[in-house]
Design an enzyme around this catalytic site. Structure first.
Site, short mmCIF file in Angstrom:
data_model
loop_
_atom_site.label_atom_id
_atom_site.label_comp_id
_atom_site.label_asym_id
_atom_site.label_seq_id
_atom_site.Cartn_x
_atom_site.Cartn_y
_atom_site.Cartn_z
N SER A 62 11.23 -21.43 0.63
CA SER A 62 11.56 -20.32 -0.27
C SER A 62 11.02 -20.46 -1.69
O SER A 62 11.23 -19.56 -2.51
CB SER A 62 13.09 -20.14 -0.32
OG SER A 62 13.55 -19.56 0.87
N LYS A 65 9.17 -17.53 -3.02
CA LYS A 65 9.79 -16.39 -3.70
C LYS A 65 9.48 -16.35 -5.20
O LYS A 65 9.70 -15.31 -5.83
CB LYS A 65 11.29 -16.39 -3.44
CG LYS A 65 11.62 -16.04 -1.99
CD LYS A 65 13.06 -16.35 -1.63
CE LYS A 65 13.30 -16.02 -0.15
NZ LYS A 65 14.44 -16.73 0.42
N SER A 123 18.67 -17.01 -2.83
CA SER A 123 17.43 -17.06 -2.05
C SER A 123 17.43 -16.02 -0.93
O SER A 123 17.04 -16.31 0.21
CB SER A 123 17.20 -18.47 -1.47
OG SER A 123 15.86 -18.67 -1.13
N LYS A 239 13.17 -22.97 -8.61
CA LYS A 239 13.48 -22.43 -7.28
C LYS A 239 13.49 -23.52 -6.23
O LYS A 239 12.58 -24.34 -6.15
CB LYS A 239 12.45 -21.36 -6.90
CG LYS A 239 12.75 -20.66 -5.57
CD LYS A 239 13.95 -19.73 -5.68
CE LYS A 239 14.38 -19.14 -4.33
NZ LYS A 239 15.11 -20.12 -3.49
#
Length: 288
Positions: A62, A65, A123, A239
Site C-alpha cells: 500500500s 497509495k 489504507s 505510509k
C-alpha cells in the site's frame, strides 16, 4: 627532571585530548536492518545517508497509495470539497480482494479530501478505487481506472523513478507493481511538498462528517496505520504497506530542528522488525 615530567604530561594531555575529540566527532556506525531493502536521505539537501539494495525492485504493497494521492492532488483545478458518490463496485472490490478498507458505505457522498484521509490513514482500497474512478478518464469504470493508473506511471517517469511500475491504484498487484526504496523516497519527498498531503499523512486519527444517501449525515472515524507517528519524536508521515509478497514496508519521514530525514524500507519480515529498522535508520539519519 621537573621540566621533563611537565613536557611528558603536556604531550600526554594533548594526545588524550586529540583522541577524545576524535571520538566525540566519530561518524555513527552504519545500522544493520532486517529489511532486504532500505534507503534514507536528507530531504533538504537530497544527500544519500543510507542505502541497502536501494535500487532493487520489490513489491510495495500500500505504499503505492502515495502515488495515488499525488496524482489526485496534481489534478488541474482540483476541488477538494467536491463530493464523490460511493458505488457498490468499491465495496464489492474490497470483499473480493479481502483488502484493507475505509469502510465506505454505498450511496454516501464523500468529499475528495475525505477520500484522501480514507486512502492514507486506514489504507482504504475502497477509497483508492473511488479516487481512480473519479479522476481517470473514459466512458466506463474500467477505462477510467486504466487511465488513472496510466497517470501514475506518467508521474513516475516525470520524477525519474526508473525502477518503478504501477499496475494498480492501491498496490494489490496484477503481476507488475513494483518500486525501490530510492524511488519511493523520491516520490515521498515530492509528495510532501503539497500542503494537503503533509496534513493528511501526519494525522494520527480523524472523524469526518459525510452525507448519507438519504441526505442525512454520519461520521467516519479513521486511525492511521503508521504507528511511527506515535512512537518516534518528530515523525511526520508517510505510509505503511504490507502483503504476502511485499511483507512489511514503510515510507517514513521525520523532522527535528531544521532537518528532515526521509526514506523507505521494503520487505521487512515482521511489523516489529519494520518498526525497529525504521527507528535505527532515522536515528542514524539525524546523527549524520
Amino acid at each position: 627532571m621537573r621540566s621533563a615530567v611537565t613536557v611528558s604530561l603536556t604531550a600526554s594531555a594533548v594526545l588524550a585530548g586529540g583522541l577524545f575529540a576524535g571520538q566525540a566527532h566519530a561518524a555513527p556506525a552504519v545500522p544493520s536492518i532486517t529489511a532486504p531493502g532500505g534507503f534514507v536521505m536528507n530531504n533538504g539537501t537530497g544527500a544519500t545517508l543510507f542505502g541497502k539494495a536501494a535500487d532493487t525492485r520489490r513489491s510495495t504493497g500500500s505504499t503505492t497509495k502515495i502515488m495515488t494521492a499525488k496524482v489526485v492532488l496534481a489534478q488541474r483545478g482540483l476541488n477538494l470539497d467536491a463530493k464523490v458518490t460511493i458505488d457498490k463496485a468499491y465495496s464489492d472490490y474490497i470483499v473480493a480482494k479481502n483488502a484493507s478498507s475505509a469502510r465506505l458505505i454505498v450511496g454516501d457522498k464523500v468529499t475528495v479530501r475525505q477520500l484522501l484521509y480514507g486512502l492514507m490513514l486506514p489504507s482504504g482500497c475502497d477509497a483508492a478505487y473511488a479516487l481512480a474512478d473519479k479522476f481517470g478518464t473514459g466512458t466506463t469504470r474500467a477505462a477510467r481506472v486504466k487511465s488513472f493508473i496510466g497517470k501514475m506511471n506518467d508521474e513516475a517517469r516525470k520524477l525519474g523513478m526508473r525502477n518503478t511500475h504501477f499496475d494498480s491504484f492501491d498496490g494489490i498487484s496484477n503481476g507488475s507493481n513494483y518500486s525501490t526504496p530510492r524511488d519511493l523516497t523520491k516520490l515521498a519527498s515530492s509528495a510532501m511538498k503539497d500542503a494537503t498531503f503533509r496534513t493528511v499523512v501526519k494525522t494520527k486519527s480523524t472523524s469526518q462528517k459525510v452525507t448519507t444517501r438519504s441526505g442525512g449525515y454520519r461520521y467516519m472515524s479513521w486511525t492511521n496505520t503508521n504507528k511511527l507517528l506515535s512512537t518516534y519524536s518528530g515523525a511526520i508521515g508517510v505510509k505503511t504497506g504490507s502483503g504476502p509478497q511485499a511483507k512489511y514496508c514503510l515510507v517514513f519521514a521525520a523532522t527535528r530542528g531544521n532537518k528532515t530525514v526521509i526514506g523507505a524500507v521494503l520487505g521487512a519480515p515482521s511489523e516489529a522488525n519494520r518498526a525497529a529498522d525504521v527507528k535505527k535508520l532515522l536515528d542514524y539519519g539525524f546523527a549524520r
